[in-house]
Design a protein around this motif. Sequence first.
Motif, PDB file in Angstrom:
ATOM      1  N   LEU A 175     -23.044  34.496  26.559  1.00 51.59           N
ATOM      2  CA  LEU A 175     -23.514  33.995  27.857  1.00 51.59           C
ATOM      3  C   LEU A 175     -22.534  32.990  28.462  1.00 51.59           C
ATOM      4  O   LEU A 175     -22.134  33.115  29.622  1.00 51.59           O
ATOM      5  N   ILE A 176     -22.137  31.994  27.669  1.00 55.79           N
ATOM      6  CA  ILE A 176     -21.249  30.955  28.205  1.00 55.79           C
ATOM      7  C   ILE A 176     -19.865  31.547  28.476  1.00 55.79           C
ATOM      8  O   ILE A 176     -19.286  31.334  29.537  1.00 55.79           O
TER       9      ILE A 176
ATOM     10  N   LEU B 164     -16.375  35.154  34.316  1.00 52.23           N
ATOM     11  CA  LEU B 164     -16.743  35.776  35.596  1.00 52.23           C
ATOM     12  C   LEU B 164     -16.655  34.815  36.775  1.00 52.23           C
ATOM     13  O   LEU B 164     -16.582  35.249  37.922  1.00 52.23           O
ATOM     14  N   THR B 165     -16.672  33.511  36.507  1.00 50.05           N
ATOM     15  CA  THR B 165     -16.572  32.566  37.626  1.00 50.05           C
ATOM     16  C   THR B 165     -15.184  31.951  37.704  1.00 50.05           C
ATOM     17  O   THR B 165     -14.911  31.163  38.598  1.00 50.05           O
TER      18      THR B 165
ATOM     19  N   TYR C 250     -25.095  23.990  28.946  1.00 43.39           N
ATOM     20  CA  TYR C 250     -23.860  24.335  29.661  1.00 43.39           C
ATOM     21  C   TYR C 250     -24.111  24.360  31.181  1.00 43.39           C
ATOM     22  O   TYR C 250     -23.354  23.786  31.970  1.00 43.39           O
TER      23      TYR C 250
ATOM     24  N   LYS D  10     -22.087  30.389  42.716  1.00 40.62           N
ATOM     25  CA  LYS D  10     -21.660  31.574  41.967  1.00 40.62           C
ATOM     26  C   LYS D  10     -22.161  31.565  40.525  1.00 40.62           C
ATOM     27  O   LYS D  10     -22.161  32.586  39.854  1.00 40.62           O
ATOM     28  N   TYR D  11     -22.609  30.381  40.069  1.00 40.85           N
ATOM     29  CA  TYR D  11     -23.096  30.292  38.689  1.00 40.85           C
ATOM     30  C   TYR D  11     -24.515  30.837  38.532  1.00 40.85           C
ATOM     31  O   TYR D  11     -25.022  30.934  37.433  1.00 40.85           O
TER      32      TYR D  11
ATOM     33  N   TYR E 284     -27.094  27.441  26.315  1.00 38.88           N
ATOM     34  CA  TYR E 284     -26.723  27.927  27.653  1.00 38.88           C
ATOM     35  C   TYR E 284     -27.292  26.997  28.735  1.00 38.88           C
ATOM     36  O   TYR E 284     -26.627  26.702  29.727  1.00 38.88           O
TER      37      TYR E 284
ATOM     38  N   GLY F 180     -19.126  34.647  29.083  1.00 38.04           N
ATOM     39  CA  GLY F 180     -19.238  35.553  30.231  1.00 38.04           C
ATOM     40  C   GLY F 180     -19.243  34.779  31.537  1.00 38.04           C
ATOM     41  O   GLY F 180     -18.557  35.142  32.494  1.00 38.04           O
ATOM     42  N   THR F 181     -19.990  33.681  31.568  1.00 42.00           N
ATOM     43  CA  THR F 181     -20.049  32.874  32.798  1.00 42.00           C
ATOM     44  C   THR F 181     -18.683  32.275  33.122  1.00 42.00           C
ATOM     45  O   THR F 181     -18.230  32.314  34.269  1.00 42.00           O
ATOM     46  N   VAL F 182     -18.027  31.726  32.104  1.00 40.08           N
ATOM     47  CA  VAL F 182     -16.707  31.117  32.331  1.00 40.08           C
ATOM     48  C   VAL F 182     -15.735  32.176  32.855  1.00 40.08           C
ATOM     49  O   VAL F 182     -15.025  31.958  33.839  1.00 40.08           O
TER      50      VAL F 182
ATOM     51  N   LEU G  72     -24.683  36.482  37.042  1.00 33.90           N
ATOM     52  CA  LEU G  72     -23.741  36.918  36.018  1.00 33.90           C
ATOM     53  C   LEU G  72     -23.613  38.431  36.180  1.00 33.90           C
ATOM     54  O   LEU G  72     -24.600  39.146  36.003  1.00 33.90           O
TER      55      LEU G  72
END
Lengths: 132, 231
Positions: free
Chosen positions: B21-22, B28-29, A93, A45-46, A90, B24-26, A49
Amino acid sequence: MRLRIAIGALALVGAGIAAYLTVTKLSHVSPVCPTGGCATVERSKYAELAGIPVAMFGLLAYLGVFTSALRREELAVAAGAAIAVAGVAYGAYLLVVQLAVIEAVCTWCVASDVVVVLLAVLAVARIRQSPS
Amino acid sequence: MKKKTIYILAFSGAAILAAVLIGGTVLLTRDSSKPALEGGVTIQGAAAINNLLAGIPQQGNALGKPTAPVTLVEYADLQCPYCARVAVGDFPALVRDYVRTGRVRVIFNGLSFVGPDSLTALDTALAAGKQGRLWHVVQLLYANQGTENTGWVTEDLLRSVGKAVPGLDVDSMLAGRSATDVASARAAAQQSANTAGVRGTPTFAVGRTNGILSVVDTQSVRGAIDSALAG
């Protein structure tokens, strides 16, 4: 001038990697992968976005950095560095996510991480070189 | 523009971009990374199972390093209560002592003789095997096993089980169940069970990797592994 050429060339390499991952993601094809983890990472899922492949963001970012290398304006220098440094953050991360959550490492993503770190170093060096 | 201003622009821009970005990812997941609660099905034991299997290589129905000197084959039905008892009781210690240390590779040969729920569960586990997550799904199904042939293997349960597995694409797993490779993997396991003379589940067979495996009863698995390692 040399810095701009190096940044432009590296950005094209990064764009190539990101384009490959975007195409494989959108066409549901497993990328060629020496470590075997690319498909696992790409199916996680990563890898998306808001429904957009993360690799596509990478592709846009690399093209942004490439465009910044073509231009001499100070704003372009700042923008190129901003994108590259954000890319490093990013990428770091996502590397942690690969190791700790997905438990698979995508070689292409790591290759992209290496490219973006080099780009960030060169982009910051370009600021240092700019006349003040 | 002063050089200092360019630095400020570059690094504040980078900080904002990275945060979006980070963050949003955190965000959305976030929901699906929590094990549980899709269609009201709560999954038990996910944290312990994910912890048990974390970092151990999986390939199809195999758990452990391909170079392990000893192979343990388990013939099991995901609906069989004794199999679940072994999976929850003895299996974690076997994984810690032998599989994680690279000495034993375990093969799951799933059978589906108990009933339709067995087949649904098995096909899902085999489909997860295509993503290197069969053992996660097997262990989670055992930990959340219902009463035989009551229709407990629902799509909601399977979806919740899938969501509890790190890095598993649940939709891809569910869609992959009808593929021919799943049916052929199931047939291969059945063929192997027939050859080994399996009469009930769980049945274990132990031996040197690529050598002849001997069927052993559940209580003797550990001793048989030790003998095979010594030989």
